[in-house]
Design a protein around this motif. Structure first.
Motif, PDB file in Angstrom:
ATOM      1  N   ALA A   1      39.900  45.238  53.587  1.00 22.17           N
ATOM      2  CA  ALA A   1      38.475  46.104  53.608  1.00 22.17           C
ATOM      3  C   ALA A   1      37.546  45.360  54.523  1.00 22.17           C
ATOM      4  CB  ALA A   1      38.089  46.011  52.121  1.00 22.17           C
ATOM      5  N   ASP A   2      36.115  45.922  54.422  1.00 24.63           N
ATOM      6  CA  ASP A   2      35.237  45.322  55.005  1.00 24.63           C
ATOM      7  C   ASP A   2      35.740  45.566  56.641  1.00 24.63           C
ATOM      8  OD1 ASP A   2      33.901  45.104  53.122  1.00 24.63           O
ATOM      9  OD2 ASP A   2      33.814  43.163  53.047  1.00 24.63           O
ATOM     10  N   ASN A   3      36.447  46.382  57.181  1.00 21.65           N
ATOM     11  CA  ASN A   3      36.756  46.552  58.537  1.00 21.65           C
ATOM     12  C   ASN A   3      37.481  45.219  58.975  1.00 21.65           C
ATOM     13  OD1 ASN A   3      35.535  49.201  59.202  1.00 21.65           O
ATOM     14  ND2 ASN A   3      33.477  48.069  58.971  1.00 21.65           N
ATOM     15  N   GLY A   4      38.277  44.893  58.282  1.00 19.07           N
ATOM     16  CA  GLY A   4      39.187  43.656  58.463  1.00 19.07           C
ATOM     17  C   GLY A   4      38.855  42.156  58.364  1.00 19.07           C
ATOM     18  N   ARG A   5      37.479  42.156  57.454  1.00 20.06           N
ATOM     19  CA  ARG A   5      36.771  40.768  57.319  1.00 20.06           C
ATOM     20  C   ARG A   5      37.089  40.527  55.874  1.00 20.06           C
ATOM     21  NH1 ARG A   5      30.513  41.548  58.458  1.00 20.06           N
ATOM     22  NH2 ARG A   5      30.704  39.020  58.478  1.00 20.06           N
ATOM     23  N   ARG A   6      37.762  41.410  54.954  1.00 20.90           N
ATOM     24  CA  ARG A   6      37.939  40.748  53.704  1.00 20.90           C
ATOM     25  C   ARG A   6      39.703  41.269  53.317  1.00 20.90           C
ATOM     26  NH1 ARG A   6      35.679  38.934  49.372  1.00 20.90           N
ATOM     27  NH2 ARG A   6      33.562  38.728  50.498  1.00 20.90           N
ATOM     28  N   TRP A   7      40.162  40.328  52.644  1.00 21.92           N
ATOM     29  CA  TRP A   7      41.536  40.640  52.337  1.00 21.92           C
ATOM     30  C   TRP A   7      41.500  40.590  50.846  1.00 21.92           C
ATOM     31  CZ3 TRP A   7      45.112  36.995  55.410  1.00 21.92           C
ATOM     32  CH2 TRP A   7      45.283  37.426  56.852  1.00 21.92           C
ATOM     33  N   ILE A   8      42.053  41.373  50.108  1.00 21.65           N
ATOM     34  CA  ILE A   8      42.069  41.696  48.715  1.00 21.65           C
ATOM     35  C   ILE A   8      43.377  41.694  48.178  1.00 21.65           C
ATOM     36  CG2 ILE A   8      41.487  43.039  46.528  1.00 21.65           C
ATOM     37  CD1 ILE A   8      39.251  44.288  48.334  1.00 21.65           C
ATOM     38  N   ARG A   9      43.649  40.835  47.074  1.00 21.34           N
ATOM     39  CA  ARG A   9      45.306  40.874  46.653  1.00 21.34           C
ATOM     40  C   ARG A   9      44.871  40.928  45.180  1.00 21.34           C
ATOM     41  NH1 ARG A   9      50.231  38.280  47.868  1.00 21.34           N
ATOM     42  NH2 ARG A   9      51.596  38.927  46.339  1.00 21.34           N
ATOM     43  N   ILE A  10      45.764  41.820  44.502  1.00 25.84           N
ATOM     44  CA  ILE A  10      45.930  41.852  42.966  1.00 25.84           C
ATOM     45  C   ILE A  10      47.068  40.927  42.409  1.00 25.84           C
ATOM     46  CG2 ILE A  10      46.057  43.548  41.242  1.00 25.84           C
ATOM     47  CD1 ILE A  10      43.596  44.007  43.274  1.00 25.84           C
ATOM     48  N   ASN A  11      46.562  40.468  41.521  1.00 20.77           N
ATOM     49  CA  ASN A  11      47.683  39.572  40.622  1.00 20.77           C
ATOM     50  C   ASN A  11      47.318  40.181  39.041  1.00 20.77           C
ATOM     51  OD1 ASN A  11      48.846  37.644  38.819  1.00 20.77           O
ATOM     52  ND2 ASN A  11      49.416  36.553  40.710  1.00 20.77           N
ATOM     53  N   THR A  12      48.448  40.633  38.427  1.00 22.65           N
ATOM     54  CA  THR A  12      48.269  41.196  36.947  1.00 22.65           C
ATOM     55  C   THR A  12      48.931  40.251  35.889  1.00 22.65           C
ATOM     56  OG1 THR A  12      50.282  42.451  37.276  1.00 22.65           O
ATOM     57  CG2 THR A  12      48.298  43.594  37.930  1.00 22.65           C
ATOM     58  N   ILE A  13      49.115  39.012  36.289  1.00 29.39           N
ATOM     59  CA  ILE A  13      49.846  38.100  35.473  1.00 29.39           C
ATOM     60  C   ILE A  13      48.745  38.014  34.063  1.00 29.39           C
ATOM     61  CG2 ILE A  13      48.418  35.988  36.271  1.00 29.39           C
ATOM     62  CD1 ILE A  13      51.281  34.411  35.828  1.00 29.39           C
ATOM     63  N   LYS A  14      49.275  37.996  32.958  1.00 30.65           N
ATOM     64  CA  LYS A  14      48.749  37.826  31.715  1.00 30.65           C
ATOM     65  C   LYS A  14      48.556  36.262  31.379  1.00 30.65           C
ATOM     66  CE  LYS A  14      49.917  42.247  29.671  1.00 30.65           C
ATOM     67  NZ  LYS A  14      50.902  42.716  28.567  1.00 30.65           N
ATOM     68  N   ASN A  15      47.640  35.931  30.349  1.00 29.32           N
ATOM     69  CA  ASN A  15      47.590  34.720  29.772  1.00 29.32           C
ATOM     70  C   ASN A  15      48.957  34.176  29.210  1.00 29.32           C
ATOM     71  OD1 ASN A  15      44.834  35.102  30.001  1.00 29.32           O
ATOM     72  ND2 ASN A  15      44.494  33.610  28.342  1.00 29.32           N
ATOM     73  N   ALA A  16      49.763  35.088  28.714  1.00 28.90           N
ATOM     74  CA  ALA A  16      51.041  34.624  28.096  1.00 28.90           C
ATOM     75  C   ALA A  16      51.929  34.134  29.363  1.00 28.90           C
ATOM     76  CB  ALA A  16      51.853  35.912  27.452  1.00 28.90           C
ATOM     77  N   GLY A  17      52.038  34.972  30.467  1.00 29.73           N
ATOM     78  CA  GLY A  17      52.981  34.729  31.584  1.00 29.73           C
ATOM     79  C   GLY A  17      52.336  33.371  32.180  1.00 29.73           C
ATOM     80  N   ILE A  18      51.067  32.880  32.459  1.00 26.77           N
ATOM     81  CA  ILE A  18      50.814  31.706  32.870  1.00 26.77           C
ATOM     82  C   ILE A  18      51.140  30.441  31.740  1.00 26.77           C
ATOM     83  CG2 ILE A  18      48.340  31.623  32.238  1.00 26.77           C
ATOM     84  CD1 ILE A  18      49.506  30.550  35.382  1.00 26.77           C
ATOM     85  N   LEU A  19      51.075  30.814  30.562  1.00 25.58           N
ATOM     86  CA  LEU A  19      51.149  29.835  29.471  1.00 25.58           C
ATOM     87  C   LEU A  19      52.694  29.626  29.547  1.00 25.58           C
ATOM     88  CD1 LEU A  19      48.858  31.113  26.533  1.00 25.58           C
ATOM     89  CD2 LEU A  19      48.687  28.935  28.081  1.00 25.58           C
ATOM     90  N   ALA A  20      53.645  30.627  29.718  1.00 30.99           N
ATOM     91  CA  ALA A  20      55.012  30.326  29.835  1.00 30.99           C
ATOM     92  C   ALA A  20      55.592  29.308  31.090  1.00 30.99           C
ATOM     93  CB  ALA A  20      55.566  31.572  30.283  1.00 30.99           C
ATOM     94  N   GLU A  21      54.423  29.327  32.269  1.00 29.45           N
ATOM     95  CA  GLU A  21      54.853  28.644  33.133  1.00 29.45           C
ATOM     96  C   GLU A  21      54.386  27.044  32.933  1.00 29.45           C
ATOM     97  OE1 GLU A  21      53.191  29.501  36.997  1.00 29.45           O
ATOM     98  OE2 GLU A  21      53.342  31.584  36.844  1.00 29.45           O
ATOM     99  N   PHE A  22      53.329  27.013  32.317  1.00 31.34           N
ATOM    100  CA  PHE A  22      52.735  25.652  31.748  1.00 31.34           C
ATOM    101  C   PHE A  22      53.925  24.878  30.651  1.00 31.34           C
ATOM    102  CE2 PHE A  22      47.817  27.432  32.272  1.00 31.34           C
ATOM    103  CZ  PHE A  22      48.218  27.020  33.505  1.00 31.34           C
ATOM    104  N   ARG A  23      54.249  25.762  29.843  1.00 33.12           N
ATOM    105  CA  ARG A  23      55.369  25.420  29.046  1.00 33.12           C
ATOM    106  C   ARG A  23      56.667  24.717  29.797  1.00 33.12           C
ATOM    107  NH1 ARG A  23      53.645  29.724  25.635  1.00 33.12           N
ATOM    108  NH2 ARG A  23      55.387  30.778  26.547  1.00 33.12           N
TER     109      ARG A  23
END
Length: 597
Positions: free
Chosen positions: A146-168
């Motif tokens: 966006a912003d004519n090339g000046r901004r890159w936007i990435r979506i990440n839909t990981i939930k707390n449960a998902g990141i907690l599984a990584e931590f475990r």
């Protein structure tokens, strides 16, 4: 929907169907470039004749992804609608991610460059793909540019449960490492030596890609800003359900921000998902006007001296057509072997090139009968002008002058040669004598437009012009950048072609005829140089080559989509808006020299 199992999936299906239909009509309007078109085929009632819908790269891929998930959910409808399936595992879908991408798309609709774009971590590796047997160089995905090339936007839909599984999992490696610490034959540990997880890894890759793919700004290369939207991650110490949150979630977000990433949490506010109605770019505050300094390109210099511009007008189309049949002495002079090699017109016996040129001359004189070239220039620059308005000055380059004189001396008539010499008189000819010679035998009165003296500046490339205020309008800046890039490419191509030609044993003269003679089929180097000089100075460039202007606009669009331009928004209060009514390019109809070649 109380009697239906998994109502959230039914809601996602409805959203996806709405978005799928909306994207079919998602075509942002391109900005209206400041092109003043006075050519005969321009529609005077269409102020937006250069306004076009642009397809955003990646929209098709987004629709295909949405359709894939729609099909999956629709096939599962019998299962979803059965209340008995309430406690069954819900179907896996990418719908939350796709909805989030769409929301970012419509949030930045006016400045979106592309969707689902892959950026290489090392762009130079692309040249070696063939040597590496077709393997793709490492890259990362950006959901919305966006912003004519000046901004890159990435979506990440990981939930707390998902990141907690990584931590475990990380904790388990750490525990195993500690339990084996006294074992001299232990294997290498998988325990982390520094804090890390999948989100941080994504952030680092995005930063690396941004650093490897800078865009060209006004002051040099500019690194795109990276935005990571974490739609379903909650770093609050105490979550809404009363559970304590793992502090490493907040630590992850802080680490991302320390990298320079803009972190945005949560989904955008729930709202209707209508077909996006994109606002058309605001039209200039008034009709486009040329600057008081006019940059003349080669095509206009030829048109100014052409007999078609000055000679008396025919009274009818028939008279105009008859006027440009070549004289008998020309047909007798023309080499017989050339005439024999050309397909003759059955009705006239004339060769095809003669007929083609005659038709072009007839077309141009018919344009003069509609509104003459000099009359058009007069009306735009001098008709009703305020006496306090600065004097009009006409400028051109040394290269354009030399090319014009060479062309006219080779194929121009006597009157055309005289006018060309008067446009660029020698030191021993006074300005008044030059004016008299130029307007002699013209159907216009002397000094109908005060052309002389035509001022000269050296041809580009040149250092930045001193004393010229910066910036001009956004279009002037984009035009300057693209023209400089095109000339640099042409120079590199010509050098490579010359080296290759000389490597084959050819001389310097042969190298001049290599395919590098033009930047592309519609843009010659001297045309680009003329437009570059006008853009650098903020002056209107007067030209007759509409095809070159269209080709330049395509190059500007390509540069914007590739992220090579920084096009800052210009609001109503910006100083650049003062230039909104200034025409960057002014197109008039061509006038050929009245000759037969």
């Amino acid at each position: 929907m109380a009697s239906t199992a998994h109502p959230e999936l039914h809601l996602l299906l409805k959203k996806l169907q709405t978005i799928f239909d909306a994207l079919l009509n998602f075509k942002p309007l391109a900005g209206v470039p400041p092109i003043l078109d006075s050519s005969v085929d321009a529609d005077p009632n269409d102020d937006g004749q250069w306004l076009r819908h642009e397809n955003v790269p990646g929209i098709k891929k987004l629709r295909e992804s949405i359709k894939f998930d729609i099909d999956i959910l629709e096939k599962a409808c019998p299962f979803l609608s059965n209340p008995a399936s309430e406690h069954e595992q819900p179907i896996s879908t990418h719908a939350p991610y796709l909805v989030a991408v769409y929301q970012e798309l419509i949030e930045h609709a006016s400045s979106v460059v592309s969707v689902f774009k892959f950026l290489q971590l090392n762009p130079s590796d692309g040249a070696d793909r063939r040597e590496r047997k077709g393997r793709r160089p490492p890259s990362t995905k950006v959901d919305v540019v966006a912003d004519n090339g000046r901004r890159w936007i990435r979506i990440n839909t990981i939930k707390n449960a998902g990141i907690l599984a990584e931590f475990r999992e990380i904790d388990s490696y750490l525990t195993d490492s500690e339990s084996d610490s006294d074992d001299p034959e232990r294997r290498p540990s998988l325990a982390q030596t520094q804090f890390d997880n999948s989100i941080l890894q994504m952030g680092r890759v995005l930063i690396d890609a941004a650093n490897a793919n800078p865009i060209e700004g006004i002051d040099g290369p500019e690194t795109p800003r990276v935005t990571l939207r974490l739609t379903r991650l909650d770093p609050s110490p105490v979550r809404a359900n009363g559970e304590a949150s793992d502090p490493r979630i907040a630590q992850t977000i802080q680490c991302l921000r320390d990298m320079g990433i803009d972190v945005e949490l949560g989904e955008r506010p729930e709202r209707e998902l209508p077909i996006p109605v994109l606002k058309a770019p605001k039209p200039p505050p008034g009709p486009l006007q040329p600057t008081r300094q006019i940059n003349l390109d080669l095509s206009v210099l030829v048109a100014l001296v052409s007999d078609l511009t000055h000679s008396p007008l025919p009274s009818s189309v028939e008279e105009a057509t008859a006027r440009f049949l070549p004289p008998q002495k020309y047909r007798e002079w023309k080499p017989q072997e050339r005439i024999a090699a050309e397909a003759p017109e059955p009705s006239s016996g004339l060769s095809q090139d003669i007929v083609k040129h005659s038709r072009a001359l007839t077309t141009h004189i018919l344009q003069e009968m509609g509104k003459g070239l000099l009359q058009e220039i007069h009306d735009k620059l001098f008709s009703g002008a305020d006496p306090s308005t600065p004097k009009v000055e006409f400028w051109t380059s040394d290269e354009a002058r030399e090319r014009c004189m060479r062309i006219v001396s080779r194929i121009g008539g006597d009157r055309e040669v005289r006018r060309a010499e008067a446009l660029f008189p020698t030191d021993n000819i006074s300005l008044s004598d030059a004016e008299a010679l130029f307007w002699q035998d013209s159907r216009y009165p002397a000094n109908f437009i005060p052309l002389l003296p035509i001022r000269l500046y050296p041809a580009p490339p040149l250092p930045p012009v001193q004393g010229i205020p910066e910036p001009h309008s956004r279009f002037f800046r984009s035009m300057t950048k693209v023209c400089r890039d095109l000339l640099a490419q042409e120079g590199a191509s010509a050098t490579a072609a010359s080296i290759a030609s000389n490597g084959r044993g050819l001389g310097d003269g042969d190298a001049q005829h290599t395919p590098a003679a033009k930047i592309n089929s519609r843009l010659s180097p001297h045309a680009v140089k003329s437009m570059l000089r006008g853009a650098e100075l903020g002056w209107t460039t007067l030209t007759t080559t509409k095809s070159s202007v269209k080709a330049l606009l395509r190059e500007i669009k390509a540069a914007r989509l590739a992220g090579r331009l920084v096009e800052e928004a210009e609001d109503e209060d910006s100083t650049a808006n003062e230039h909104a009514s200034v025409a960057a390019i002014w197109i008039v109809d061509p006038r050929n020299l009245q000759c037969f070649v």
